[in-house]
Design a protein around this motif. Sequence first.
Motif, PDB file in Angstrom:
ATOM      1  N   THR A 127       2.446   2.111  -3.347  1.00  0.00           N
ATOM      2  CA  THR A 127       1.201   2.334  -4.534  1.00  0.00           C
ATOM      3  C   THR A 127       0.948   3.784  -3.944  1.00  0.00           C
ATOM      4  O   THR A 127       0.610   4.595  -5.114  1.00  0.00           O
ATOM      5  N   ARG A 186       0.721  -1.279   0.089  1.00  0.00           N
ATOM      6  CA  ARG A 186       0.100  -0.115  -0.024  1.00  0.00           C
ATOM      7  C   ARG A 186       0.859   1.096   0.087  1.00  0.00           C
ATOM      8  O   ARG A 186       0.560   2.355  -0.655  1.00  0.00           O
ATOM      9  N   ASP A 239      -8.103   3.016   0.358  1.00  0.00           N
ATOM     10  CA  ASP A 239      -7.613   1.777  -0.206  1.00  0.00           C
ATOM     11  C   ASP A 239      -8.884   0.972  -0.353  1.00  0.00           C
ATOM     12  O   ASP A 239      -9.478   0.270   0.536  1.00  0.00           O
ATOM     13  N   ARG A 279      -7.371  -3.614  -1.328  1.00  0.00           N
ATOM     14  CA  ARG A 279      -6.481  -4.624  -0.409  1.00  0.00           C
ATOM     15  C   ARG A 279      -7.073  -5.396   0.683  1.00  0.00           C
ATOM     16  O   ARG A 279      -7.098  -5.965   1.323  1.00  0.00           O
TER      17      ARG A 279
END
Length: 66
Positions: free
Chosen positions: A40, A37, A63, A66
Amino acid sequence: MQRLAGTLVVLAPTDTQFENHAPGYDGWVARSGGATRAETVANGLAVLAEYGVQPHDWVLVHDAAR
């Protein structure tokens, strides 16, 4: 007063489904997702800088997958 200047969706480089599931999406798309994460988000922030986002601008991170 405009609340949001834009929306960036950061996807895995191999993603081939987003456009099929979000027809008509008119925001920015970056296929620069990372292994984590944090990676990203960092990649997404780099893309936003290319679009002219400044250090004083607010960026909201969500998010979704995920």
